[in-house]
Design a protein around this motif. Sequence first.
Motif, PDB file in Angstrom:
ATOM      1  N   LEU A 145      47.231  53.862  29.368  1.00  0.00           N
ATOM      2  CA  LEU A 145      47.627  52.680  30.141  1.00  0.00           C
ATOM      3  C   LEU A 145      46.596  52.357  31.223  1.00  0.00           C
ATOM      4  O   LEU A 145      46.317  51.184  31.504  1.00  0.00           O
ATOM      5  N   LYS A 146      46.023  53.386  31.849  1.00  0.00           N
ATOM      6  CA  LYS A 146      44.953  53.167  32.840  1.00  0.00           C
ATOM      7  C   LYS A 146      43.748  52.500  32.178  1.00  0.00           C
ATOM      8  O   LYS A 146      43.147  51.582  32.743  1.00  0.00           O
ATOM      9  N   ALA A 147      43.399  52.941  30.998  1.00  0.00           N
ATOM     10  CA  ALA A 147      42.283  52.338  30.258  1.00  0.00           C
ATOM     11  C   ALA A 147      42.595  50.882  29.945  1.00  0.00           C
ATOM     12  O   ALA A 147      41.740  50.002  30.113  1.00  0.00           O
ATOM     13  N   SER A 162      38.735  43.927  33.636  1.00  0.00           N
ATOM     14  CA  SER A 162      37.364  43.576  33.285  1.00  0.00           C
ATOM     15  C   SER A 162      37.314  42.206  32.612  1.00  0.00           C
ATOM     16  O   SER A 162      36.438  41.385  32.920  1.00  0.00           O
ATOM     17  N   GLN A 163      38.243  41.945  31.716  1.00  0.00           N
ATOM     18  CA  GLN A 163      38.297  40.643  31.048  1.00  0.00           C
ATOM     19  C   GLN A 163      38.613  39.529  32.044  1.00  0.00           C
ATOM     20  O   GLN A 163      38.050  38.443  31.972  1.00  0.00           O
ATOM     21  N   LYS A 164      39.492  39.812  32.974  1.00  0.00           N
ATOM     22  CA  LYS A 164      39.863  38.827  33.990  1.00  0.00           C
ATOM     23  C   LYS A 164      38.655  38.498  34.876  1.00  0.00           C
ATOM     24  O   LYS A 164      38.389  37.335  35.176  1.00  0.00           O
ATOM     25  N   SER A 165      37.909  39.512  35.262  1.00  0.00           N
ATOM     26  CA  SER A 165      36.712  39.310  36.083  1.00  0.00           C
ATOM     27  C   SER A 165      35.656  38.510  35.321  1.00  0.00           C
ATOM     28  O   SER A 165      35.005  37.631  35.885  1.00  0.00           O
ATOM     29  N   ALA A 166      35.484  38.827  34.048  1.00  0.00           N
ATOM     30  CA  ALA A 166      34.501  38.108  33.229  1.00  0.00           C
ATOM     31  C   ALA A 166      34.895  36.645  33.098  1.00  0.00           C
ATOM     32  O   ALA A 166      34.036  35.749  33.140  1.00  0.00           O
ATOM     33  N   LYS A 167      36.175  36.383  32.955  1.00  0.00           N
ATOM     34  CA  LYS A 167      36.668  35.015  32.825  1.00  0.00           C
ATOM     35  C   LYS A 167      36.421  34.235  34.124  1.00  0.00           C
ATOM     36  O   LYS A 167      36.002  33.078  34.097  1.00  0.00           O
ATOM     37  N   LYS A 168      36.641  34.884  35.271  1.00  0.00           N
ATOM     38  CA  LYS A 168      36.399  34.232  36.567  1.00  0.00           C
ATOM     39  C   LYS A 168      34.918  33.917  36.743  1.00  0.00           C
ATOM     40  O   LYS A 168      34.554  32.849  37.220  1.00  0.00           O
ATOM     41  N   ARG A 169      34.049  34.876  36.365  1.00  0.00           N
ATOM     42  CA  ARG A 169      32.603  34.644  36.479  1.00  0.00           C
ATOM     43  C   ARG A 169      32.180  33.477  35.604  1.00  0.00           C
ATOM     44  O   ARG A 169      31.350  32.657  36.000  1.00  0.00           O
ATOM     45  N   LYS A 170      32.752  33.401  34.414  1.00  0.00           N
ATOM     46  CA  LYS A 170      32.406  32.335  33.488  1.00  0.00           C
ATOM     47  C   LYS A 170      32.854  30.982  34.044  1.00  0.00           C
ATOM     48  O   LYS A 170      32.158  29.973  33.881  1.00  0.00           O
TER      49      LYS A 170
END
Length: 150
Positions: free
Chosen positions: A130-132, A139-147
Amino acid sequence: MPTKVSEYMTRKVITTSPETGLREAFFLMRDENIRHLPVVNDEGELVGIVSDRELRRPGWVDESPEIGHEYHLTDEWHISDVMIRDIVHVRTYDTLTKAISTVLDFHVGAAPVLDKTGQLVGMLSAIDLLKAFQDILESQKSAKKRKQLV
């Protein structure tokens, strides 16, 4: 690159021996706040695993509806009396995807982690997975924000 088991496994492994009394093992698990206890022999080889479920009521107690066994958690019974000998394990170099498949396929809540030489080096629990999962989602959320900022 796929994430490996070694990145999320719990490295502090509490173990016991086959000769340990069930009551002693129960309190060890309670004190260490763990639900799965790998069993190692005198040479340090993994020979079994026991969960809090086996300590509460081993499977053999209910082997037949007509037969009733009295079962008390005492040190007269040993870990070797209730441990699982057919051990489901994962390897440090396995991907998390493979480890998740193993855990799901065998319906286990945790799996011992072995290195290339077969030595016990960790445990991989559902909590670790669950931690993974949480890290991957973040990580996906951060990548989406950067995009979105680009």
